[in-house]
Design a protein around this motif. Structure first.
Motif, short mmCIF file in Angstrom:
data_model
loop_
_atom_site.label_atom_id
_atom_site.label_comp_id
_atom_site.label_asym_id
_atom_site.label_seq_id
_atom_site.Cartn_x
_atom_site.Cartn_y
_atom_site.Cartn_z
N UNK A 100 47.65 47.01 53.60
CA UNK A 100 47.26 48.37 53.04
C UNK A 100 47.67 48.65 51.56
N UNK A 101 48.91 48.48 51.17
CA UNK A 101 49.35 48.71 49.95
C UNK A 101 48.54 48.02 49.00
N UNK A 102 48.20 46.53 49.22
CA UNK A 102 47.37 45.77 48.42
C UNK A 102 46.01 46.44 47.97
N UNK A 103 45.37 46.89 49.39
CA UNK A 103 44.08 47.57 49.13
C UNK A 103 44.09 48.95 48.49
N UNK A 104 45.22 49.39 48.58
CA UNK A 104 45.44 50.80 47.75
C UNK A 104 45.42 50.67 46.35
N UNK A 105 46.16 49.42 46.14
CA UNK A 105 46.60 49.31 44.71
C UNK A 105 45.21 48.55 43.79
N UNK A 106 44.72 47.67 44.74
CA UNK A 106 43.50 46.93 43.81
C UNK A 106 42.45 48.09 43.70
N UNK A 107 42.00 49.05 44.91
CA UNK A 107 40.87 49.83 44.77
C UNK A 107 41.25 51.07 44.15
N UNK A 108 42.21 51.49 43.59
CA UNK A 108 42.78 52.66 42.98
C UNK A 108 42.11 52.76 41.51
N UNK A 109 41.55 53.75 41.30
CA UNK A 109 40.74 54.20 40.09
C UNK A 109 41.53 54.45 39.01
N UNK A 110 42.98 54.57 39.15
CA UNK A 110 43.89 55.14 38.33
C UNK A 110 44.58 53.59 37.87
N UNK A 111 44.73 53.22 36.66
CA UNK A 111 45.44 52.03 36.31
C UNK A 111 46.77 51.80 36.74
N UNK A 112 47.29 50.83 37.18
CA UNK A 112 48.51 50.56 37.98
C UNK A 112 48.76 49.22 37.79
N UNK A 113 50.34 48.90 37.64
CA UNK A 113 50.79 47.75 37.27
C UNK A 113 52.42 47.58 38.08
N UNK A 114 52.60 46.33 38.30
CA UNK A 114 53.75 46.23 38.72
C UNK A 114 54.57 45.13 37.72
N UNK A 115 55.77 45.59 37.30
CA UNK A 115 56.46 44.78 36.22
C UNK A 115 57.90 44.60 36.69
N UNK A 116 58.68 43.45 36.14
CA UNK A 116 59.95 42.91 36.31
C UNK A 116 60.89 43.82 35.56
N UNK A 117 61.99 44.74 36.46
CA UNK A 117 62.66 45.71 35.60
C UNK A 117 63.83 45.19 34.76
N UNK A 118 64.12 43.60 34.82
CA UNK A 118 64.95 42.98 34.17
C UNK A 118 64.33 42.52 32.75
N UNK A 119 63.18 41.64 33.06
CA UNK A 119 62.53 41.44 31.48
C UNK A 119 61.19 42.23 31.44
N UNK A 120 60.95 43.18 31.97
CA UNK A 120 59.73 43.98 31.67
C UNK A 120 58.49 43.38 31.73
N UNK A 121 58.42 42.08 32.30
CA UNK A 121 57.21 41.40 32.26
C UNK A 121 56.20 41.75 33.42
N UNK A 122 54.97 41.89 33.01
CA UNK A 122 53.89 42.30 34.17
C UNK A 122 53.98 41.02 35.14
N UNK A 123 53.77 41.67 36.58
CA UNK A 123 53.86 40.77 37.74
C UNK A 123 52.53 41.01 38.18
N UNK A 124 51.89 41.92 38.21
CA UNK A 124 50.56 42.16 38.67
C UNK A 124 49.74 43.51 38.15
#
Length: 802
Positions: free
Chosen positions: A413-437
């Protein structure tokens, strides 16, 4: 039988047709001997050569009798007899010598040479043959007896038990070596004819007798021999040996007995009985533990399973069976894990294996063989479980199965909400600040491809002027679980946009991460700015005032930010200083309490130990107070450097001696011969410099007792190095070592305030000198000071300006 004549009238008799030659005329004077021998199936052979005769006599099969003639012209029959008896092969063959009836001396000499009989040359052939047959029979009987005796000796020698035979007078008739060895005696001291009492005395000398008197033991031996039935007995000796014996009375009234050392077997049997009892107790405890384990298995909500070293099922709970209900037949103990997997494949237990069953099976078995493994598995009905397996020391493995179907549903459900959301969204590593998705809206809005995003960090899209603020907002947020901030981001084409971001913490594949949603407020900001500009055109003065106010506001914000940083440094220092003072105070208090408790029984050594602890802690507090006070005086410009003639070598020696008296575990290796006798400097201030450096050298090298201090003159300056062999400093920490309150990463867990080196640097610079540090992690640290020598290098008075 075969009779053979030998040299000088010698005849050899054998039970086979074996001829031995004799000299011509050897049996002259014994008429009819040949016919008589033939009548009794005795074959006669004659030899011409004496050496050939002796050689043939020693060949197998040996003759049963040899006939020698002492009447031959050579007269060497007696010599041949002695030669035969001197040969180990022929000495037991009976010999008859033919002599003259009047020659009594030759007859006696024949018996002395070893002959069994001496007959006259006038004897009849029949009598001679009768004598020959009789001696053949006696020789055969004696040979048989010798063989039996040899067999008996061999049997006795090869027995693992000691054997002895006594007559009716309790005197030894025979024994084997093992009989003496059982009792720790040399077999040479035991021989036939000794009495039992004699042997007991020999045994008593080495302690190999029971704890009774000799008379009691002899009485027991007599009583044991009274009965006709065999008796077994066991005796414990003074040496600690346990001897088992078997006693049998002989028809003549003596006895034969065997003796065996069963000490090891005796104690092993006792140990075995004890081990058996312990095993029974352990088995009972194991059954109880097994019952508890089974109960615990059933209570646990996860599926649990245990395999042996051959990957066979040993134990599992009901939940495990329920999770794999589609696998067909019931589980049975001893079933191989691979067989269970194959059954599950046939029953459609593993949807992800359809079409690649063999490949899936090999992958699953390989993962199962790893020391530890964790993975997710899909089951029929869109059910999901997490599998964790671990090998155990006994060679088997234990597995856990957790139903994560609900978690997977939420994730989907979260993935569907994330992928289909019209608002730009991303997940990043809090330690390295690298984009994960990132979602598709972020890709479309920023213009970066997905592959580019996954190689970038959050800093890469921050506008340069916002990079530090944005990073600080991520790491310093008071509530990182949910934050809202405004920043300027850079798009792929280089354009800058203003955004408001909403961030919340989450766990992504085991990593601490954040989910960020972005709202582009660029147009809104532009509209807002245009509105302000339109309104500001009404009055230029108001606009100017607003700009000035904004500048003042920004300056105020900067000053506030600086004040926050200063307050934070002060807070850290107060916390650090309070901790540093608390430690020596605790040592002093503990030492004082122990002195109070043991005041009546305190020894000088105990008092000295506690006094050393108190002095060491007081010294540490004085160092802290002096560092803090000196730092405060530097901050307020109250430290004054008054250069006067002084001996820097003497200052170093005083400081090192003081440090060695405080920390007796370390020693200072000084090399100061090349220093000038006098320089111009402030002695108390320089004392504080070297006290700090020496204290650090000891503190950060707890396991390396040597501190090397070298000094020499270098032009118009003195150069001093202080080198320890301690934990060292990371390369990227070296530039910060003289900053106030800074402490290197390698000093974690070691007490300190971060003031000392800052103070050292300022004092050295007030003297017009420099200080450098060289180090690497794990390889010790070297501080190098360079200080002017003459007064012209310094002002008359240097005052710190903060």
């Amino acid at each position: 039988m075969v009779a053979s004549t030998c040299v000088n009238g010698g005849v050899v008799l054998s039970d086979e047709l074996h001829m031995i030659s004799a000299m011509d005329g050897a049996l002259t004077g014994l008429p009819g001997i040949g016919d008589c021998l033939d009548q009794h199936d005795i074959v006669l052979g004659v030899h011409l050569d004496r050496d050939e005769f002796h050689e043939c006599a020693a060949k197998r099969p040996l003759p049963e009798l040899i006939l020698l003639d002492a009447l031959s012209p050579e007269g060497r029959g007696l010599e041949d007899c002695r030669r035969l008896k001197g040969n180990a092969v022929t000495r037991d063959i009976p010999v008859i010598i033919v002599v003259s009836p009047q020659d009594e001396q030759t007859r006696i000499a024949g018996f002395a040479a070893g002959a069994v009989d001496c007959v006259s040359n006038l004897v009849s052939a029949a009598e001679l043959v009768a004598r020959i047959k009789r001696h053949i029979e006696l020789g055969a009987a004696q040979a048989h007896l010798r063989r039996r005796n040899e067999q008996l000796d061999t049997a006795l020698a090869s027995m693992g038990q000691g054997v002895c035979l006594f007559d009716e007078d309790a005197r030894l008739l025979l024994s084997n070596n093992r009989y003496a060895e059982v009792y720790g005696l040399d077999p040479a001291v035991i021989h036939p004819g000794q009495s039992l009492e004699d042997i007991l005395k020999l045994r008593a000398d080495v302690g190999a007798v029971p704890a009774t008197s000799t008379s009691d033991y002899l009485a027991w031996a007599v009583a044991t021999n009274m009965g006709d039935a065999p008796q077994d007995w066991i005796k414990e000796l003074k040496t600690g040996q346990i001897i088992r014996g078997y006693h049998q009375r002989t028809p003549e009234g003596g006895w034969v007995s065997t003796h065996e050392d069963i000490t090891q077997a005796w104690f092993a049997e006792k140990a075995l009985a004890e081990a058996h009892a312990q095993a029974e107790r352990a088995e009972q405890e194991a059954r109880a533990a097994h019952a508890r384990l089974l109960a615990a298995f059933e209570v646990v909500p996860e599926g649990l399973v245990l395999f042996d070293a051959e990957d066979r099922f040993v134990l599992w709970n009901r939940r495990y069976e329920q999770l794999y209900a589609e696998s067909g037949d019931m589980l049975v103990k001893g079933m191989r894990f691979e067989d269970r997997l194959r059954t599950g494949l046939e029953c459609g237990q593993y949807p992800e294996a359809v079409g690649r069953e063999q490949e899936w099976l090999e992958e699953r078995l390989a993962r199962h063989a790893e020391p530890t493994s964790k993975h997710e598995q899909r089951l029929p009905g869109n059910r999901w479980i997490r599998i964790e397996e671990r090998r155990i020391s006994e060679g088997g493995s234990v597995g856990i199965r957790v139903d994560i179907t609900d978690l997977k549903m939420q994730e989907a459900s979260f993935r569907l909400l994330f992928e289909g959301n019209p608002m730009p969204m991303w997940v990043y590593d809090r330690e390295t600040l690298k984009f994960l998705h990132v979602n598709q809206a972020a890709i479309d809005h920023y213009g970066y491809r997905l592959e580019q995003f996954l190689t970038m960090t959050l800093r890469d899209i921050q506008a340069p002027q916002d990079a530090d603020r944005a990073t600080a907002a991520v790491f310093d947020a008071e509530d990182p679980a949910a934050t809202t901030c405004s920043f300027r981001h850079l798009k792929a084409d280089g354009g800058a946009i203003e955004v408001t971001v909403y961030s919340t913490c989450l766990n992504h594949k085991g990593k601490a991460a954040s989910l960020m949603a972005v709202v582009d407020v660029t147009e809104a900001k532009r509209a807002e700015k245009a509105l302000l500009q339109h309104r500001d055109t009404l009055e230029e003065m108001v606009r100017s005032r607003t700009v000035e106010l904004a500048r003042q506001t920004e300056e105020l914000e900067r000053m506030l930010e600086q004040e926050k940083q200063i307050n934070e440094l002060q807070r850290q220092f107060v916390s650090m200083a309070s901790h540093e003072f608390r430690t020596p105070l605790a040592v002093i208090d503990g030492a004082a309490q122990r002195l109070i408790r043991r005041k009546e029984a305190a020894t000088p050594e105990f008092l000295a130990e506690k006094a050393d602890q108190i002095r060491s802690s007081v010294s540490r507090m004085l160092e802290l107070m002096e560092s803090i006070l000196a730092a405060g005086r530097l901050d307020h410009g109250r430290i004054t450097i008054v250069p006067k003639p002084c001996s820097i070598a003497e200052i170093i020696e005083t400081c090192s001696a003081r440090q060695e008296s405080i920390r007796r575990s370390h020693r200072f290796l000084l090399k100061l011969d090349e220093l000038p006798e006098t320089i111009y400097g402030d002695r108390p201030a320089l004392d504080q410099v070297f006290s700090n450096l020496f204290s650090n050298a000891v503190k950060y090298a707890p396991d390396s007792p040597n501190v090397h201090v070298s000094g020499w003159q270098e032009g118009e300056r003195v150069c001093i190095t202080v080198r320890d062999e301690g934990i060292g400093i990371d390369a990227d920490d070296l530039p910060k070592m003289f900053q106030r309150y800074f402490r290197a990463r390698s000093s974690t867990g070691i007490a300190g305030t971060g003031i000392g080196l800052n103070l050292v640097k300022q004092i050295v610079e007030l003297h017009g000198g420099t200080i450098d540090v060289a180090s690497s992690r794990g390889n010790g640290t070297t501080f190098t000071l360079r200080i002017p020598i003459g007064a012209e290098m310094l002002d008359e008075q240097r005052v710190a300006t903060g």
